[in-house]
Design a protein around this motif. Structure first.
Motif, PDB file in Angstrom:
ATOM      1  N   ARG A  43       0.808  -1.219   0.000  1.00  0.00           N
ATOM      2  CA  ARG A  43       0.000   0.000   0.000  1.00  0.00           C
ATOM      3  C   ARG A  43       0.843   1.272   0.000  1.00  0.00           C
ATOM      4  N   ASP A  44       2.047   1.248   0.599  1.00  0.00           N
ATOM      5  CA  ASP A  44       2.905   2.430   0.606  1.00  0.00           C
ATOM      6  C   ASP A  44       3.532   2.655  -0.768  1.00  0.00           C
ATOM      7  N   SER A  65      17.503   4.191  10.313  1.00  0.00           N
ATOM      8  CA  SER A  65      16.612   3.025  10.354  1.00  0.00           C
ATOM      9  C   SER A  65      15.394   3.450  11.180  1.00  0.00           C
ATOM     10  N   ARG A  66      14.327   3.789  10.472  1.00  0.00           N
ATOM     11  CA  ARG A  66      13.243   4.541  11.122  1.00  0.00           C
ATOM     12  C   ARG A  66      12.501   3.746  12.193  1.00  0.00           C
ATOM     13  N   TYR A  67      12.279   2.478  11.937  1.00  0.00           N
ATOM     14  CA  TYR A  67      11.501   1.664  12.881  1.00  0.00           C
ATOM     15  C   TYR A  67      12.375   0.544  13.465  1.00  0.00           C
ATOM     16  N   SER A  68      12.563  -0.534  12.733  1.00  0.00           N
ATOM     17  CA  SER A  68      13.473  -1.587  13.203  1.00  0.00           C
ATOM     18  C   SER A  68      14.910  -1.135  12.950  1.00  0.00           C
ATOM     19  N   TYR A  69      15.853  -1.692  13.722  1.00  0.00           N
ATOM     20  CA  TYR A  69      17.186  -1.077  13.667  1.00  0.00           C
ATOM     21  C   TYR A  69      18.350  -2.045  13.816  1.00  0.00           C
ATOM     22  N   THR A 496       2.880   4.035  19.686  1.00  0.00           N
ATOM     23  CA  THR A 496       2.229   2.843  19.138  1.00  0.00           C
ATOM     24  C   THR A 496       1.182   3.221  18.100  1.00  0.00           C
ATOM     25  N   LEU A 497       0.476   4.326  18.314  1.00  0.00           N
ATOM     26  CA  LEU A 497      -0.525   4.742  17.323  1.00  0.00           C
ATOM     27  C   LEU A 497       0.140   5.213  16.039  1.00  0.00           C
ATOM     28  N   ALA A 502       1.218   4.218  10.369  1.00  0.00           N
ATOM     29  CA  ALA A 502       2.243   4.152   9.320  1.00  0.00           C
ATOM     30  C   ALA A 502       2.415   2.754   8.755  1.00  0.00           C
ATOM     31  N   LEU A 503       2.271   1.736   9.609  1.00  0.00           N
ATOM     32  CA  LEU A 503       2.639   0.377   9.222  1.00  0.00           C
ATOM     33  C   LEU A 503       1.482  -0.611   9.295  1.00  0.00           C
TER      34      LEU A 503
END
Length: 573
Positions: A43-44, A65-69, A496-497, A502-503
């Motif tokens: 979808r992105d 690394s915006r989320y996972s790192y 978390t929201l 975003a994901l």
């Protein structure tokens, strides 16, 4: 919205994959290499899901690394099978933990330290007796890692087969059958050391260490078995380099990867409706792989009219399988009278995934000075930097958050990517000494959003993260935070929201729901390839390929690999 025939574009594929995160890309690459016609829908406007690199700050050439790192659970087998050009850097320093009671001292865990130096490091925080216990404890987890990690890319072993593989009755009892907190307390005496050990059971998991549901144990197990060693490595180029290689491998193998394609519905027989370029399209396939959270998949399957029947089956399945944590549904079942409280709580969380963290990215002009002058910042931040994570602080933070309040101090873990890999920064930033910090705050559950509102919560969590950092620094962290092109501080906070928006992670749960043990529980069906590989749903033509699969969670590619293996096995390949 009805499907208009003149907008419909029919695609006939062997497999349609919903979601272009790293697991979906892994599955696409394996299946396309095996000659399958694969369509992946994301979808992105970009691929990678939570494993992406992004320019987070306006006008600043830094790709974080915006989320996972970090990477631990990605098997070398997948890297080799797909010919991925991925480089991971091993960190010499495992962790540094300033003592919250006296930040002028701290525990530095150095993988290269001599036995004498290790004892001295523990003695510095009055935990000399725990030095030997630390070595013994992690020797036990190393044996678990060596024996269990190779099974993650094989059909599910049964619980008894896994126990036989471990071949250590004490380790099995301590890590699988007894609450993590009980074991940590039995083996360590220092509040500080206990906290450092325990955090691996709490990252992304909102639970108490002594909870009989053993949620902390499952989280802990995955954190200590990665790669067969338990090491967490830094991906050179950031997480985007990992998913970029997976996307390359999938494309070169012939998979069709479509971005900007929002899936609207999934039919159990393999019909997928999606929105792309302003029109609705239909794709059909023998198998649909879901790289979205199981709760999202249920909504796409549009089974709301059958909610009562699903609820009944869901409750019975959970009870019959001793609350198997891999099963998920968005429907809250009628909780039967007489179920133990832990069962009722487990059912609620399976139906309503809840994340429990805040992620903060910072760009600094330099590393800050520490109150502990015996440790250079370049050493302290080279591993995992634990702040306000005494075991007693973790317990207090959990109770505070469970009441609907923000913990203060907030337990935090810090990582500095650029000390291991400066390539994510422009050369002029490297030359000037800039560094990134990634902060992962624990016990910040999704329920706080409802209590405070997301904007207020984000502001409060940012303040608590900075305060937690400042509690162990010799200077305010604010003095070394860089500014963007508009003069704003380079700090990005993800609640978390924010992750949910975003994901599409329900409740901001980074694991898509409760983690499962990496084996089949007694009585679990193992009749089909999908069941044997831990990727089955209640629909035979719809399989899980993401973090919601058994053995899913973290950047591993394991869910994608195992779904692909199930598809190939089912077709006789």
């Amino acid at each position: 919205m009805p499907l208009l025939h003149h907008e419909r574009a029919r695609h006939d594929h062997d497999v349609v994959i919903v979601g272009g995160g790293h697991n979906g890309l892994t599955a696409a690459a394996y299946l396309a290499r095996a000659g399958r016609r694969v369509l992946l829908l994301e979808r992105d406007d970009h691929l990678g899901g939570a494993a992406v690199s992004a320019q987070a700050f306006d006008g600043v050439d830094a790709r974080l690394s915006r989320y996972s790192y970090l990477v631990s659970l990605l098997p070398q087998r997948i890297i080799d099978d797909l010919g991925l050009d991925i480089r991971l850097v091993r960190r010499r320093f495992s962790s540094y933990t300033p003592d919250p009671r006296d930040p002028s001292r701290g525990l530095l865990v150095d993988a290269d330290a001599t036995p004498e130096a290790s004892v001295a490091a523990f003695a510095k925080v009055d935990a000399e007796a725990d030095a030997a216990a630390w070595g013994s404890f992690y020797a036990d987890t190393a044996r678990l890692a060596e024996r269990l990690f190779p099974t993650l890319t094989e059909p599910l072993p049964t619980r008894e087969e896994a126990r036989a593989l471990v071949d250590d009755a004490r380790a099995w009892s301590e890590f699988v059958e007894r609450p993590l907190g009980e074991v940590v307390d039995a083996r360590f005496t220092s509040d500080l050391v206990r906290g450092v050990v325990a955090t691996d059971g709490l990252i992304g998991t909102f639970t108490e260490l002594d909870d009989p549901s053993l949620d902390a144990n499952r989280c802990f197990l995955y954190h200590v078995i990665g790669g067969g060693t338990g090491d967490w490595d830094v991906p050179v180029g950031g997480m985007g380099a990992v998913t970029g290689e997976l996307a390359r491998a999938a494309r070169e193998a012939g998979a069709e990867l479509v971005t900007g394609a929002e899936v609207l519905s999934v039919d159990p027989d393999g019909r997928v409706i999606y929105l792309h370029d302003g029109g609705e399209h239909e794709a059909t396939a023998a198998t649909v792989l879901s790289n979205v959270a199981p709760a999202v998949l249920e909504r796409l399957l549009d089974t709301a009219a059958d909610a009562a029947a699903v609820s009944e089956r869901f409750t019975e399945a959970l009870v019959d399988s001793a609350i198997a944590p891999a099963v998920q549904s968005p429907f809250v079942p009628d909780l039967k009278v007489g179920l133990p409280s832990v069962v009722r709580e487990r059912l609620r969380h399976l139906a309503e995934p809840e994340g429990a963290q805040v992620k903060v990215n910072l760009l600094l002009t330099r590393l800050p000075r520490l109150r502990d002058t015996s440790v250079a910042p370049e050493v302290a931040f080279a591993g995992t930097f634990h702040i306000n994570e005494l075991e007693s602080q973790l317990a207090t933070a959990y109770r505070t958050a469970a009441r609907g309040e923000v913990p203060s101090p907030l337990p935090c873990e810090i990582y500095c990517h650029t000390l291991s890999d400066p390539s994510i920064l422009a050369p002029e930033l490297v030359e000037a000494g800039y560094q990134t910090l990634t902060v992962f705050g624990l016990h910040a559950p999704h329920r706080l959003v409802e209590r405070l509102g997301n904007d207020a919560l984000r502001e409060r969590l940012q303040a608590e993260v900075l305060a937690s950092l400042n509690s162990v620094l010799a200077e305010p962290i604010e003095d070394v935070i860089a500014t963007d092109a508009a003069g704003r501080p380079c700090i990005e906070v993800k609640t978390t929201l924010d992750l949910e928006h975003a994901l599409a992670m329900p409740g901001g749960n980074i694991f898509h729901g409760p983690l499962s043990w990496p084996w089949a529980e007694p009585g679990a069906p193992l009749a089909t390839p999908a069941e044997r590989w831990g990727v089955a749903t209640r629909h035979p033509h719809v399989l899980l390929c993401g973090s919601g699969a058994v053995r899913g969670g973290a950047v591993s590619g394991i869910g994608g690999h195992n779904a692909a293996m199930a598809v190939l096995e089912a077709s006789g390949a």
